[in-house]
Design a protein around this motif. Sequence first.
Motif, PDB file in Angstrom:
ATOM      1  N   LYS A 107      23.532  -1.870   8.035  1.00  0.00           N
ATOM      2  CA  LYS A 107      22.473  -0.871   8.106  1.00  0.00           C
ATOM      3  C   LYS A 107      21.647  -0.853   6.819  1.00  0.00           C
ATOM      4  CE  LYS A 107      24.603   1.881  11.577  1.00  0.00           C
ATOM      5  NZ  LYS A 107      24.452   0.975  12.642  1.00  0.00           N
ATOM      6  N   ASN A 108      22.220  -1.320   5.694  1.00  0.00           N
ATOM      7  CA  ASN A 108      21.516  -1.328   4.414  1.00  0.00           C
ATOM      8  C   ASN A 108      21.172  -2.751   4.014  1.00  0.00           C
ATOM      9  OD1 ASN A 108      21.731   1.476   4.044  1.00  0.00           O
ATOM     10  ND2 ASN A 108      23.832   1.241   3.330  1.00  0.00           N
ATOM     11  N   GLY A 109      20.141  -2.897   3.204  1.00  0.00           N
ATOM     12  CA  GLY A 109      19.759  -4.209   2.696  1.00  0.00           C
ATOM     13  C   GLY A 109      18.873  -4.998   3.632  1.00  0.00           C
ATOM     14  N   ILE A 110      18.440  -4.389   4.726  1.00  0.00           N
ATOM     15  CA  ILE A 110      17.631  -5.106   5.711  1.00  0.00           C
ATOM     16  C   ILE A 110      16.287  -5.522   5.113  1.00  0.00           C
ATOM     17  CG2 ILE A 110      16.459  -4.930   7.942  1.00  0.00           C
ATOM     18  CD1 ILE A 110      19.540  -5.263   8.042  1.00  0.00           C
ATOM     19  N   GLY A 111      15.670  -4.670   4.295  1.00  0.00           N
ATOM     20  CA  GLY A 111      14.395  -5.026   3.686  1.00  0.00           C
ATOM     21  C   GLY A 111      14.521  -6.274   2.824  1.00  0.00           C
ATOM     22  N   LEU A 112      15.567  -6.329   2.006  1.00  0.00           N
ATOM     23  CA  LEU A 112      15.801  -7.502   1.168  1.00  0.00           C
ATOM     24  C   LEU A 112      16.072  -8.744   2.007  1.00  0.00           C
ATOM     25  CD1 LEU A 112      18.075  -6.005  -1.631  1.00  0.00           C
ATOM     26  CD2 LEU A 112      15.679  -6.671  -1.819  1.00  0.00           C
ATOM     27  N   ILE A 113      16.885  -8.594   3.038  1.00  0.00           N
ATOM     28  CA  ILE A 113      17.213  -9.732   3.905  1.00  0.00           C
ATOM     29  C   ILE A 113      15.962 -10.202   4.635  1.00  0.00           C
ATOM     30  CG2 ILE A 113      18.536 -10.472   5.921  1.00  0.00           C
ATOM     31  CD1 ILE A 113      20.684  -8.407   4.986  1.00  0.00           C
ATOM     32  N   ASN A 114      15.159  -9.270   5.091  1.00  0.00           N
ATOM     33  CA  ASN A 114      13.923  -9.612   5.785  1.00  0.00           C
ATOM     34  C   ASN A 114      12.998 -10.408   4.857  1.00  0.00           C
ATOM     35  OD1 ASN A 114      11.475  -9.706   7.128  1.00  0.00           O
ATOM     36  ND2 ASN A 114      11.406  -7.540   7.601  1.00  0.00           N
ATOM     37  N   VAL A 115      12.787  -9.919   3.635  1.00  0.00           N
ATOM     38  CA  VAL A 115      11.926 -10.616   2.684  1.00  0.00           C
ATOM     39  C   VAL A 115      12.498 -11.995   2.375  1.00  0.00           C
ATOM     40  CG1 VAL A 115      11.071 -10.629   0.295  1.00  0.00           C
ATOM     41  CG2 VAL A 115      10.933  -8.537   1.667  1.00  0.00           C
ATOM     42  N   ASN A 116      13.797 -12.073   2.123  1.00  0.00           N
ATOM     43  CA  ASN A 116      14.437 -13.347   1.814  1.00  0.00           C
ATOM     44  C   ASN A 116      14.285 -14.346   2.966  1.00  0.00           C
ATOM     45  OD1 ASN A 116      16.194 -14.912  -0.052  1.00  0.00           O
ATOM     46  ND2 ASN A 116      17.610 -14.814   1.672  1.00  0.00           N
ATOM     47  N   THR A 117      14.498 -13.886   4.171  1.00  0.00           N
ATOM     48  CA  THR A 117      14.372 -14.750   5.342  1.00  0.00           C
ATOM     49  C   THR A 117      12.949 -15.262   5.490  1.00  0.00           C
ATOM     50  OG1 THR A 117      16.169 -13.585   6.458  1.00  0.00           O
ATOM     51  CG2 THR A 117      14.664 -14.848   7.859  1.00  0.00           C
ATOM     52  N   ARG A 118      11.986 -14.378   5.293  1.00  0.00           N
ATOM     53  CA  ARG A 118      10.588 -14.775   5.420  1.00  0.00           C
ATOM     54  C   ARG A 118      10.191 -15.773   4.332  1.00  0.00           C
ATOM     55  NH1 ARG A 118       8.026  -9.854   4.644  1.00  0.00           N
ATOM     56  NH2 ARG A 118       6.019 -10.797   5.048  1.00  0.00           N
ATOM     57  N   LEU A 119      10.664 -15.570   3.097  1.00  0.00           N
ATOM     58  CA  LEU A 119      10.359 -16.505   2.022  1.00  0.00           C
ATOM     59  C   LEU A 119      10.977 -17.877   2.295  1.00  0.00           C
ATOM     60  CD1 LEU A 119      10.758 -14.296  -1.182  1.00  0.00           C
ATOM     61  CD2 LEU A 119       8.633 -15.149  -0.156  1.00  0.00           C
ATOM     62  N   ARG A 120      12.212 -17.887   2.765  1.00  0.00           N
ATOM     63  CA  ARG A 120      12.873 -19.160   3.061  1.00  0.00           C
ATOM     64  C   ARG A 120      12.185 -19.867   4.230  1.00  0.00           C
ATOM     65  NH1 ARG A 120      19.090 -17.549   2.998  1.00  0.00           N
ATOM     66  NH2 ARG A 120      19.376 -19.740   3.540  1.00  0.00           N
ATOM     67  N   TYR A 121      11.768 -19.111   5.215  1.00  0.00           N
ATOM     68  CA  TYR A 121      11.066 -19.676   6.373  1.00  0.00           C
ATOM     69  C   TYR A 121       9.702 -20.231   5.959  1.00  0.00           C
ATOM     70  CZ  TYR A 121       8.544 -19.668  10.850  1.00  0.00           C
ATOM     71  OH  TYR A 121       7.786 -20.016  11.929  1.00  0.00           O
ATOM     72  N   PHE A 122       8.987 -19.478   5.139  1.00  0.00           N
ATOM     73  CA  PHE A 122       7.633 -19.835   4.737  1.00  0.00           C
ATOM     74  C   PHE A 122       7.608 -20.987   3.729  1.00  0.00           C
ATOM     75  CE2 PHE A 122       3.617 -18.999   2.400  1.00  0.00           C
ATOM     76  CZ  PHE A 122       2.735 -18.961   3.469  1.00  0.00           C
ATOM     77  N   TYR A 123       8.530 -20.958   2.740  1.00  0.00           N
ATOM     78  CA  TYR A 123       8.508 -21.938   1.657  1.00  0.00           C
ATOM     79  C   TYR A 123       9.582 -23.014   1.756  1.00  0.00           C
ATOM     80  CZ  TYR A 123       5.307 -18.791  -0.730  1.00  0.00           C
ATOM     81  OH  TYR A 123       4.240 -18.011  -1.065  1.00  0.00           O
ATOM     82  N   GLY A 124      10.662 -22.756   2.488  1.00  0.00           N
ATOM     83  CA  GLY A 124      11.720 -23.751   2.604  1.00  0.00           C
ATOM     84  C   GLY A 124      12.834 -23.560   1.589  1.00  0.00           C
ATOM     85  N   ASP A 125      13.667 -24.591   1.496  1.00  0.00           N
ATOM     86  CA  ASP A 125      14.838 -24.547   0.621  1.00  0.00           C
ATOM     87  C   ASP A 125      14.457 -24.303  -0.829  1.00  0.00           C
ATOM     88  OD1 ASP A 125      16.478 -25.065   2.785  1.00  0.00           O
ATOM     89  OD2 ASP A 125      16.529 -27.230   2.428  1.00  0.00           O
ATOM     90  N   GLY A 126      15.332 -23.603  -1.534  1.00  0.00           N
ATOM     91  CA  GLY A 126      15.110 -23.320  -2.942  1.00  0.00           C
ATOM     92  C   GLY A 126      14.283 -22.079  -3.201  1.00  0.00           C
ATOM     93  N   CYS A 127      13.770 -21.469  -2.143  1.00  0.00           N
ATOM     94  CA  CYS A 127      12.959 -20.261  -2.311  1.00  0.00           C
ATOM     95  C   CYS A 127      13.695 -19.071  -1.699  1.00  0.00           C
ATOM     96  CB  CYS A 127      11.592 -20.448  -1.663  1.00  0.00           C
ATOM     97  SG  CYS A 127      10.624 -21.724  -2.492  1.00  0.00           S
ATOM     98  N   GLY A 128      13.361 -17.895  -2.157  1.00  0.00           N
ATOM     99  CA  GLY A 128      14.001 -16.684  -1.645  1.00  0.00           C
ATOM    100  C   GLY A 128      14.229 -15.679  -2.758  1.00  0.00           C
ATOM    101  N   ILE A 129      15.266 -14.855  -2.583  1.00  0.00           N
ATOM    102  CA  ILE A 129      15.559 -13.747  -3.502  1.00  0.00           C
ATOM    103  C   ILE A 129      16.926 -13.944  -4.153  1.00  0.00           C
ATOM    104  CG2 ILE A 129      16.099 -11.273  -3.623  1.00  0.00           C
ATOM    105  CD1 ILE A 129      14.178 -10.777  -1.417  1.00  0.00           C
ATOM    106  N   ARG A 130      16.976 -13.579  -5.438  1.00  0.00           N
ATOM    107  CA  ARG A 130      18.245 -13.430  -6.159  1.00  0.00           C
ATOM    108  C   ARG A 130      18.221 -12.068  -6.835  1.00  0.00           C
ATOM    109  NH1 ARG A 130      17.088 -17.980  -9.384  1.00  0.00           N
ATOM    110  NH2 ARG A 130      17.786 -16.728 -11.120  1.00  0.00           N
ATOM    111  N   ILE A 131      19.383 -11.470  -6.962  1.00  0.00           N
ATOM    112  CA  ILE A 131      19.484 -10.152  -7.596  1.00  0.00           C
ATOM    113  C   ILE A 131      20.481 -10.252  -8.740  1.00  0.00           C
ATOM    114  CG2 ILE A 131      20.053  -7.713  -7.265  1.00  0.00           C
ATOM    115  CD1 ILE A 131      19.488  -8.174  -4.267  1.00  0.00           C
ATOM    116  N   GLN A 132      20.115  -9.693  -9.893  1.00  0.00           N
ATOM    117  CA  GLN A 132      20.996  -9.722 -11.052  1.00  0.00           C
ATOM    118  C   GLN A 132      20.997  -8.372 -11.745  1.00  0.00           C
ATOM    119  OE1 GLN A 132      19.163 -12.677 -13.542  1.00  0.00           O
ATOM    120  NE2 GLN A 132      19.981 -14.395 -12.379  1.00  0.00           N
ATOM    121  N   ASN A 133      22.170  -7.990 -12.232  1.00  0.00           N
ATOM    122  CA  ASN A 133      22.229  -6.865 -13.151  1.00  0.00           C
ATOM    123  C   ASN A 133      21.867  -7.403 -14.527  1.00  0.00           C
ATOM    124  OD1 ASN A 133      23.038  -4.756 -11.441  1.00  0.00           O
ATOM    125  ND2 ASN A 133      25.157  -5.415 -11.526  1.00  0.00           N
ATOM    126  N   VAL A 134      21.066  -6.674 -15.247  1.00  0.00           N
ATOM    127  CA  VAL A 134      20.700  -7.026 -16.620  1.00  0.00           C
ATOM    128  C   VAL A 134      21.064  -5.836 -17.500  1.00  0.00           C
ATOM    129  CG1 VAL A 134      18.898  -8.691 -15.984  1.00  0.00           C
ATOM    130  CG2 VAL A 134      18.303  -6.294 -16.202  1.00  0.00           C
TER     131      VAL A 134
END
Length: 159
Positions: A107-134
């Motif tokens: 139920k949570n994280g759908i926005g991030l997954i949606n954006v990541n999926t769209r970036l991978r679909y649009f740009y291909g391998d090596g593209c998408g989202i990463r999340i890091q604590n800083v």
Amino acid sequence: EIDHAKNYLSIVQKKGCSGMTVTVDSGVNIHAVYCPQFILQPIVENAVKYNQREELAIRMDIRNSGEQIRICVFNNGIPITAEVLEELERKLAADSTEFLEVKETYKNGIGLINVNTRLRYFYGDGCGIRIQNVPDGVKVILTVKQGGGVRRGDESSDC
């Protein structure tokens, strides 16, 4: 895309969340970056939604990195717990064709997954989202290809 994110934040500020600052630092011509619509707004929305600090600072840093462009969205929020971060990484690493199954499961994280999926679909391998604590908050890194991806229908716009 940056304008969409800023418009969202403007609406949030008008609704009473006044302790917020937003800065954009770009080492590239952001108007020449071709990308799907609404890839930044969900990231910024999560920064606002999960913020537990009185003063929220969001910084977008856009840089060339070889054949890619990295869009880093920093916020000074509380770092994500190790358990939640691990779960998000697992969801983001899933094959993009698994999106619908993941959507039904979580139920949570759908926005991030949606954006990541769209970036991978649009740009291909090596593209998408990463999340890091800083040390001073959370950093979300969006990786896209310079020159754009495969342009399909009306799903893209200039950033």
